[in-house]
Design a protein around this motif. Structure first.
Motif, PDB file in Angstrom:
ATOM      1  N   ALA A   1     -45.862  11.735  59.714  1.00 43.58           N
ATOM      2  CA  ALA A   1     -47.327  11.713  59.279  1.00 43.58           C
ATOM      3  C   ALA A   1     -47.590  11.550  57.518  1.00 43.58           C
ATOM      4  O   ALA A   1     -46.619  11.745  56.925  1.00 43.58           O
ATOM      5  CB  ALA A   1     -47.854  13.036  59.571  1.00 43.58           C
ATOM      6  N   PRO A   2     -48.653  10.588  57.325  1.00 46.90           N
ATOM      7  CA  PRO A   2     -48.844  10.682  56.145  1.00 46.90           C
ATOM      8  C   PRO A   2     -49.264  11.730  55.281  1.00 46.90           C
ATOM      9  O   PRO A   2     -50.056  12.745  56.085  1.00 46.90           O
ATOM     10  CB  PRO A   2     -49.907   9.408  56.124  1.00 46.90           C
ATOM     11  N   HIS A   3     -48.988  11.821  54.138  1.00 46.25           N
ATOM     12  CA  HIS A   3     -49.409  12.889  53.076  1.00 46.25           C
ATOM     13  C   HIS A   3     -50.808  12.695  52.641  1.00 46.25           C
ATOM     14  O   HIS A   3     -51.070  11.993  51.573  1.00 46.25           O
ATOM     15  CB  HIS A   3     -48.283  13.354  51.848  1.00 46.25           C
ATOM     16  N   LEU A   4     -51.867  13.138  53.334  1.00 45.42           N
ATOM     17  CA  LEU A   4     -53.144  13.136  52.762  1.00 45.42           C
ATOM     18  C   LEU A   4     -53.659  14.371  51.886  1.00 45.42           C
ATOM     19  O   LEU A   4     -54.676  13.995  51.075  1.00 45.42           O
ATOM     20  CB  LEU A   4     -53.880  12.975  53.962  1.00 45.42           C
ATOM     21  N   VAL A   5     -53.062  15.315  52.295  1.00 42.85           N
ATOM     22  CA  VAL A   5     -53.626  16.540  51.203  1.00 42.85           C
ATOM     23  C   VAL A   5     -52.161  16.755  50.329  1.00 42.85           C
ATOM     24  O   VAL A   5     -51.357  16.999  50.799  1.00 42.85           O
ATOM     25  CB  VAL A   5     -53.749  17.989  51.880  1.00 42.85           C
ATOM     26  N   THR A   6     -52.347  16.140  48.831  1.00 44.65           N
ATOM     27  CA  THR A   6     -51.380  16.046  48.232  1.00 44.65           C
ATOM     28  C   THR A   6     -51.069  17.227  47.467  1.00 44.65           C
ATOM     29  O   THR A   6     -51.912  18.048  47.171  1.00 44.65           O
ATOM     30  CB  THR A   6     -51.590  14.862  47.373  1.00 44.65           C
ATOM     31  N   ARG A   7     -50.005  17.425  46.873  1.00 43.03           N
ATOM     32  CA  ARG A   7     -49.513  18.587  46.148  1.00 43.03           C
ATOM     33  C   ARG A   7     -50.466  18.799  44.833  1.00 43.03           C
ATOM     34  O   ARG A   7     -50.918  19.910  44.546  1.00 43.03           O
ATOM     35  CB  ARG A   7     -48.115  18.356  45.625  1.00 43.03           C
ATOM     36  N   ASP A   8     -50.944  17.689  44.138  1.00 43.01           N
ATOM     37  CA  ASP A   8     -51.901  17.871  43.116  1.00 43.01           C
ATOM     38  C   ASP A   8     -53.426  18.386  43.533  1.00 43.01           C
ATOM     39  O   ASP A   8     -54.125  18.818  42.613  1.00 43.01           O
ATOM     40  CB  ASP A   8     -51.917  16.680  42.394  1.00 43.01           C
ATOM     41  N   MET A   9     -53.616  18.422  44.726  1.00 38.83           N
ATOM     42  CA  MET A   9     -54.773  18.974  45.248  1.00 38.83           C
ATOM     43  C   MET A   9     -54.938  20.475  45.272  1.00 38.83           C
ATOM     44  O   MET A   9     -55.712  21.053  45.234  1.00 38.83           O
ATOM     45  CB  MET A   9     -55.300  18.340  46.531  1.00 38.83           C
ATOM     46  N   LEU A  10     -53.737  21.163  45.502  1.00 35.49           N
ATOM     47  CA  LEU A  10     -53.504  22.547  45.714  1.00 35.49           C
ATOM     48  C   LEU A  10     -54.154  23.416  44.785  1.00 35.49           C
ATOM     49  O   LEU A  10     -54.963  24.336  44.912  1.00 35.49           O
ATOM     50  CB  LEU A  10     -52.347  23.131  45.963  1.00 35.49           C
TER      51      LEU A  10
ATOM     52  N   ILE B   1     -61.259  13.769  50.849  1.00 33.66           N
ATOM     53  CA  ILE B   1     -60.425  14.765  51.186  1.00 33.66           C
ATOM     54  C   ILE B   1     -60.262  15.614  49.958  1.00 33.66           C
ATOM     55  O   ILE B   1     -60.068  16.844  49.751  1.00 33.66           O
ATOM     56  CB  ILE B   1     -58.945  14.190  51.541  1.00 33.66           C
ATOM     57  N   ARG B   2     -60.199  14.949  48.637  1.00 29.92           N
ATOM     58  CA  ARG B   2     -59.929  15.920  47.472  1.00 29.92           C
ATOM     59  C   ARG B   2     -60.904  16.693  47.277  1.00 29.92           C
ATOM     60  O   ARG B   2     -60.902  17.966  46.817  1.00 29.92           O
ATOM     61  CB  ARG B   2     -59.591  15.042  46.446  1.00 29.92           C
ATOM     62  N   LYS B   3     -62.229  16.354  47.499  1.00 33.70           N
ATOM     63  CA  LYS B   3     -63.692  16.812  47.379  1.00 33.70           C
ATOM     64  C   LYS B   3     -63.791  18.016  48.455  1.00 33.70           C
ATOM     65  O   LYS B   3     -63.885  19.314  48.156  1.00 33.70           O
ATOM     66  CB  LYS B   3     -64.630  15.993  47.577  1.00 33.70           C
TER      67      LYS B   3
ATOM     68  N   THR C   1     -56.735  22.928  42.983  1.00 39.60           N
ATOM     69  CA  THR C   1     -58.180  22.767  43.115  1.00 39.60           C
ATOM     70  C   THR C   1     -58.854  23.649  44.104  1.00 39.60           C
ATOM     71  O   THR C   1     -59.986  23.640  44.297  1.00 39.60           O
ATOM     72  CB  THR C   1     -58.630  21.315  43.134  1.00 39.60           C
ATOM     73  N   MET C   2     -57.827  24.060  45.071  1.00 45.39           N
ATOM     74  CA  MET C   2     -58.377  24.831  46.104  1.00 45.39           C
ATOM     75  C   MET C   2     -58.576  26.421  45.758  1.00 45.39           C
ATOM     76  O   MET C   2     -58.138  26.986  44.666  1.00 45.39           O
ATOM     77  CB  MET C   2     -57.427  24.712  47.295  1.00 45.39           C
ATOM     78  N   LYS C   3     -59.516  27.185  46.515  1.00 42.50           N
ATOM     79  CA  LYS C   3     -59.718  28.259  46.336  1.00 42.50           C
ATOM     80  C   LYS C   3     -58.444  29.234  46.563  1.00 42.50           C
ATOM     81  O   LYS C   3     -57.453  29.133  47.307  1.00 42.50           O
ATOM     82  CB  LYS C   3     -60.837  29.176  47.318  1.00 42.50           C
ATOM     83  N   GLU C   4     -58.229  30.547  45.822  1.00 42.76           N
ATOM     84  CA  GLU C   4     -57.212  31.272  45.643  1.00 42.76           C
ATOM     85  C   GLU C   4     -57.348  32.093  46.918  1.00 42.76           C
ATOM     86  O   GLU C   4     -58.515  32.562  47.449  1.00 42.76           O
ATOM     87  CB  GLU C   4     -57.348  32.358  44.568  1.00 42.76           C
ATOM     88  N   GLY C   5     -56.215  32.330  47.800  1.00 45.73           N
ATOM     89  CA  GLY C   5     -56.204  32.609  49.165  1.00 45.73           C
ATOM     90  C   GLY C   5     -56.807  31.892  50.306  1.00 45.73           C
ATOM     91  O   GLY C   5     -56.916  32.315  51.375  1.00 45.73           O
TER      92      GLY C   5
END
Length: 368
Positions: free
Chosen positions: A244-253, A223-225, A255-259
């Motif tokens: 629901a479980p938190h699978l996309v966590t706060r610290d992943m944001l 998921i992180r990748k 690393t994501m693309k702007e926008g």
């Protein structure tokens, strides 16, 4: 039985729980149906059609005063005044994400039967499936809109054009929501990755799409990748009746693309994205760390005519059983009994009890 059909009052919620055809069926079975004035207006179903089907058009208090109230969405705070002991409430409840409503139902003694926890022996959720299908198919559509620059997104066209790559869509969960989201995203021309813990579901999707989507085991590393290259992330994870479980966590944001955009369809069960919060159709998105979040908790309400008919097709058979036999219907139908969440101040659904650390009374004990 006297059956009430209130008007939905959640922001821009235009669905109605029963169609005129369903009302006619209930009336022909000898029941009295009270429909709140304008309840079907948002779905293109005027009061005249309900009156012609045999319903009595009433005000909100009278509709809520029925023996059984059939709704679409859970009661909101201004409707708590209508909750009372002896009322049979048949609707979506999503209690594991709503402590205030849970407390209100328990305090009032309402018998709450939740659409989303009615469960067949094979694990299927017949009253959740139709709205999951709608929400899943809407997710790439609203995500594509949110990706537009004017909406705060990256300015990426989901399907791209010749010579320009299409957007990357990552779907977390391959159940009803996820498989429908993947279907529409593929149809829109996106590059689609689906993650799930169920290998059989991934095999199924791999077979039907014949290499047109990428499948991946759902774990933290994958998921992180995946979120790092995603233009659109669709959260589609469900644990029946539980948070629901938190699978996309706060610290992943970061690393994501702007926008880039997140659409979390699981938001009404607390969301599978740690940073998601419930929003409305009137104000659907917000931004954290440059990532656009879409958290509308009643997505199917945007297409109310389709949603109303799809939902009523599935709920009417159960409504007929409840109207004919009341709690006896729960004793005779184990799938319907699984929908019981509260009764006489007792909490009967394990997922809700676990979410809030409350005492659980087994359903079998209260129906004995």
């Amino acid at each position: 039985m006297i059956i009430g059909i209130p008007k939905e009052i959640k922001t821009l919620e235009n669905r109605v729980s029963m169609t005129p055809g369903a009302v006619e069926t209930l009336v022909r079975r000898g029941h009295t149906v009270l429909v709140e004035a304008a309840a079907g207006q948002g779905s293109g179903l005027p009061d005249a059609q309900y009156a012609a089907a045999g319903a009595k058009i009433v005000g909100a208090a009278e509709a809520w005063g029925a023996d059984m109230v059939i709704k679409v969405k859970e009661p909101i705070a201004c409707e708590y005044q209508y909750l009372r002991k002896g009322l049979l409430l048949f609707t979506y409840l999503h209690l594991a994400a709503d402590r205030a409503l849970t407390d209100a139902l328990l305090a009032s003694g309402v018998t709450g039967v939740a659409y989303e926890t009615v469960q067949m022996p094979d694990g299927a959720l017949p009253l959740l499936i139709p709205m999951s299908e709608v929400a899943g198919r809407m997710a790439p559509q609203v995500g594509a809109h949110a990706l537009e620059k004017s909406q705060g997104g990256r300015g990426v066209l989901l399907g791209g054009v010749p010579g320009v790559p299409q957007a990357s869509v990552v779907v977390v969960g391959a159940g009803v929501v996820g498989s429908n989201a993947a279907k529409i995203a593929v149809g829109m021309g996106a590059q689609v990755t689906v993650l799930d813990v169920n290998h059989a579901r991934l095999q199924y999707l791999d077979d039907i799409y014949q290499g047109r989507i990428v499948t991946s085991a759902s774990n933290e590393a994958n998921i992180r990748k995946a979120v790092t290259y995603a233009d659109l992330v669709i959260g589609a994870v469900l644990i029946p009746g539980a948070k629901a479980p938190h699978l996309v966590t706060r610290d992943m944001l970061p690393t994501m693309k702007e926008g880039s955009v997140i659409v979390d369809v699981a938001v009404d069960q607390g969301g599978c994205v740690e940073t998601i919060k419930a929003t409305t159709h009137a104000d659907p998105t917000y931004v954290i760390d440059g990532v656009v979040h879409y958290g509308v908790a009643n997505m199917p309400g945007a297409v109310p005519r389709t949603s109303t008919y799809a939902l009523c097709n599935q709920t009417l058979p159960y409504a007929l059983k409840l109207a004919a036999k009341g709690l006896g219907a729960l004793r005779e139908d184990a799938s319907l009994a699984a929908g019981l969440n509260t009764i006489d101040g007792k909490l009967t659904y394990a997922g809700v009890a676990e979410a809030f650390g409350l005492d659980l009374t087994p359903c079998s004990a209260v129906l004995a």
